[in-house]
Design a protein around this motif. Structure first.
Motif, short mmCIF file in Angstrom:
data_model
loop_
_atom_site.label_atom_id
_atom_site.label_comp_id
_atom_site.label_asym_id
_atom_site.label_seq_id
_atom_site.Cartn_x
_atom_site.Cartn_y
_atom_site.Cartn_z
N GLY A 130 0.87 -1.36 -0.04
CA GLY A 130 0.04 0.25 -0.28
C GLY A 130 0.85 1.18 0.01
O GLY A 130 2.14 1.17 -0.05
N VAL A 131 -0.01 2.36 -0.25
CA VAL A 131 0.78 3.58 0.06
C VAL A 131 0.15 4.65 0.90
O VAL A 131 -1.16 4.33 1.21
N ARG A 132 0.50 5.50 1.39
CA ARG A 132 -0.10 6.41 2.30
C ARG A 132 -1.19 7.21 1.87
O ARG A 132 -1.06 7.64 0.45
N GLN A 133 -2.20 7.42 2.27
CA GLN A 133 -3.39 8.46 1.87
C GLN A 133 -2.88 9.73 2.14
O GLN A 133 -2.59 10.12 3.07
N GLN A 134 -2.65 10.72 0.89
CA GLN A 134 -1.81 11.94 1.37
C GLN A 134 -2.86 12.99 0.84
O GLN A 134 -2.21 14.24 1.03
N GLY A 145 -3.99 0.13 -0.04
CA GLY A 145 -3.42 -0.70 -0.73
C GLY A 145 -4.19 -2.17 -1.42
O GLY A 145 -5.21 -2.30 -0.87
N VAL A 146 -3.35 -2.94 -2.05
CA VAL A 146 -3.83 -3.88 -2.60
C VAL A 146 -3.49 -5.42 -1.72
O VAL A 146 -2.61 -5.18 -1.13
N TYR A 147 -4.43 -6.12 -1.44
CA TYR A 147 -4.12 -7.42 -0.91
C TYR A 147 -4.53 -8.54 -1.39
O TYR A 147 -5.49 -8.68 -2.28
N ALA A 148 -4.07 -9.81 -0.82
CA ALA A 148 -4.54 -11.04 -1.62
C ALA A 148 -4.59 -12.18 -0.51
O ALA A 148 -3.26 -12.18 0.17
N THR A 149 -5.77 -12.72 -0.06
CA THR A 149 -5.44 -13.51 1.02
C THR A 149 -6.48 -14.94 0.96
O THR A 149 -7.66 -14.71 0.13
N SER A 150 -5.92 -16.11 1.38
CA SER A 150 -6.72 -17.10 1.35
C SER A 150 -7.59 -17.31 2.52
O SER A 150 -8.18 -18.47 2.85
N ASN A 151 -7.73 -16.43 3.54
CA ASN A 151 -8.22 -16.59 4.83
C ASN A 151 -8.02 -17.64 5.59
O ASN A 151 -8.82 -18.37 5.97
N GLY A 152 -6.80 -18.17 5.88
CA GLY A 152 -6.35 -19.05 6.47
C GLY A 152 -6.08 -20.41 5.77
O GLY A 152 -5.46 -21.50 6.40
N ARG A 153 -6.75 -20.54 4.38
CA ARG A 153 -6.46 -22.00 4.00
C ARG A 153 -4.96 -21.90 3.27
O ARG A 153 -4.63 -21.16 2.61
#
Ligand code: 6LW
Length: 538
Positions: free
Chosen positions: A372-376, A513-521
């Protein structure tokens, strides 16, 4: 003459520290749990700043594992002496955590590489370092008073540093606990010597509404220090919560090439009520001297919106000054991850990134696949175009982040939807045989509790990229989604008043920011972030 516009560094750039080496100025700010840590900025005129690197930028230098949001790297001090840059700072974990403490790093080039830390036997926060002209070196900092006179009472201590062994030696001198009886949190101390007199600059009142700058002076570095009768020499607390800038304090002084004096300090800009989503930002204030005392913003007594800098050249706003609009390419120094380097889960790909999905979520105090980047800017559009073949329970999205417990997400989820029966489906209202419904969900996580703000279903080719948008206009953050190239459709509007540090606690401004998660799997998914655009709207 060039005018510097305040804030000098918009967005979450708190606790600024500054030093000058010949014609060059260098500035560093706090970064808490973000990586890389402690950005280093360079300027030749105090007006235009470019980031040149980071102090903490490699695995092994410091260990952030498990450190919660608003822990990590607190207020640094940057100084230059005998051809070497010194950076002294605190890694804040918990009192009973062996990693918690104050350390020194050095470098010959401020852009790096910086050394590994040398840990000091000193508790508390906000360490600073002062090189006297007799060759002695003095470390100072703040910590809770040993015998608290009242709650939250802190005191400023000074101790000598043996440069050969890099250990603190000799007695500790407690020199200051604030100028005003009814304010707490004497902190952010910095020592200077000006025309033979030692000056101690310190913040007080805490880094919020009551924040203030005070000054004391002494004939000897270890005191006794006498406070200025005019203390606090800068505060905005008497201006009330409607002031355009609040919470001013945590100042550091620098003398310019022409002999003039300047201070950098932090403050916040509330908007949409008493909320400052951009966090604590860095401001510039002119300083003069009268009767042997520094005067901040002479004749004005508050942080000006514009500061005349007589010796400055034309303004070239660097990226960190909010001077950029458009795609944030992979090499951009604004990118930050959480606790560990992004290289562990992200690799540059064209204008964007390939994100190796992780089971870790944004709610975990670890290293999720988040960049991510700061909200400026108060008004802005952030657009991320993402593509991923998501398994059940996997998400790829855009997040507005304050902390593990407080953030908003708009994401494409691998939890199946049914295109043919969903009346919100598709821009053409039908789903072709190769089409697949994809669910987009907006979730607010507030104090650890999740609420779904909205959902929609997109149809189109299963592998068509999706553009997710956060469109902030003041405190209303519209969350939108659409198949890339189509008109984005609203998913929800989040009230961002719930996300600033005034509402949540902590010390941070917002990141997007962007993210990608498998929520624990377990997962092997790679999410493509084809482009990430940051576009100020004003
Ligand atoms: C910083 C200290 C402060 O170390 O906030 O309350 C801390 N004031 O000066 C984090 O920025």
């Amino acid at each position: 003459m060039t005018v510097a516009r305040n804030p000098l560094l918009p967005g979450c750039y708190p606790d600024p520290t500054i030093c000058r080496v010949g014609p060059d100025y260098y500035l560093v700010t706090s970064t808490f749990e973000y990586a890389p840590g402690l950005p280093v900025f360079h300027s030749v005129d105090l007006v235009s700043w470019e980031q040149i690197g980071h102090v903490v930028d490699r695995p092994g230098q410091l260990d952030f594992a498990g450190i919660g949001s608003s822990g990590g790297l607190y207020a640094p001090t940057l100084r230059h002496h005998d051809g070497v840059f010194w950076l002294i700072c605190t890694l804040v974990t918990r009192q009973d955590d062996a990693r918690d403490g104050n350390f020194v790093m050095t470098a010959t080039d401020p852009a790096g590489p910086w050394s590994d830390p040398v840990w000091l036997d000193a508790d508390g926060i906000d360490p600073s370092i002062f090189f006297d002209d007799d060759g002695r070196v003095w470390v100072h900092g703040t910590r809770l008073a040993r015998e608290p006179a009242w709650h939250d009472q802190t005191e400023v201590w000074v101790r000598e540093l043996d440069r050969r062994t890099m250990t603190l030696v000799g007695p500790e001198h407690v020199v200051w606990n604030g100028a005003l009886k009814d304010v707490v949190w004497a902190e952010a101390p910095h020592l200077y010597k000006v025309e033979g007199t030692y000056y101690l600059l310190a913040a007080e009142g805490g880094t919020e509404f009551h924040h203030a700058v005070s000054v004391a002076r002494a004939d000897s570095v270890t005191g006794p220090y006498t406070g200025n009768k005019g203390n606090p020499i800068l505060t905005h607390r008497h201006l009330g919560r409607e002031s355009d800038v609040v919470g001013t304090g945590h100042a550091d002084l620098v003398q310019a090439v022409d002999g003039s004096w300047w201070a950098v300090l932090l403050g916040m800009r509330p908007y949409g009520g008493y909320h400052y989503n951009l966090g604590r930002e860095t401001f510039l204030v002119p300083v003069t001297w009268e009767d042997g005392w520094p005067v901040f913003a002479p004749g004005v007594g508050r942080v000006p919106t514009e500061v005349d800098v007589p010796f400055a050249g034309p303004v070239h706003l660097g990226l960190a000054q909010g001077g950029a609009s458009g795609v944030v390419p992979p090499g951009d120094l604004r990118w930050t991850s959480l606790r560990r380097p992004a290289a562990e889960f992200a690799s540059a790909s064209g204008d964007g990134w390939d994100l190796t999905m992780r089971p870790t979520t944004l709610a975990d105090p670890e290293t999720p696949a988040f960049l991510g980047v700061r909200q400026q800017h108060m008004d802005l559009d952030v657009r991320a175009t993402v593509r991923a073949d998501l398994a059940d329970g996997e998400d790829v999205g855009l997040a507005v982040r304050q902390s593990e417990d407080d953030h908003v997400r708009v994401f494409v989820t691998g939890t199946a939807g049914t295109a043919s029966t969903d009346d919100t489906a598709g821009t053409d209202g039908t789903a072709g045989t190769d089409d697949e419904a994809r669910r987009v969900v907006a979730v607010l996580r507030r104090a650890g509790v999740e609420t779904t703000l909205g959902e929609l279903t997109l149809t189109g080719a299963a592998d068509a990229p999706v553009t997710l948008t956060v469109s902030a206009r003041g405190q209303d953050y519209a969350l939108l989604a659409g198949v890339a190239g189509d008109e984005p459709r609203p998913v929800a509007v989040a009230d961002a008043r719930t996300l600033d540090s005034g509402a949540t606690g902590g010390f941070l401004g917002l990141w997007i920011g962007v993210y990608a998660t498998s929520n624990g799997r377990p997962t092997a998914t790679i999410a493509q972030v084809q482009r990430f655009e940051y576009v100020p709207a004003t």
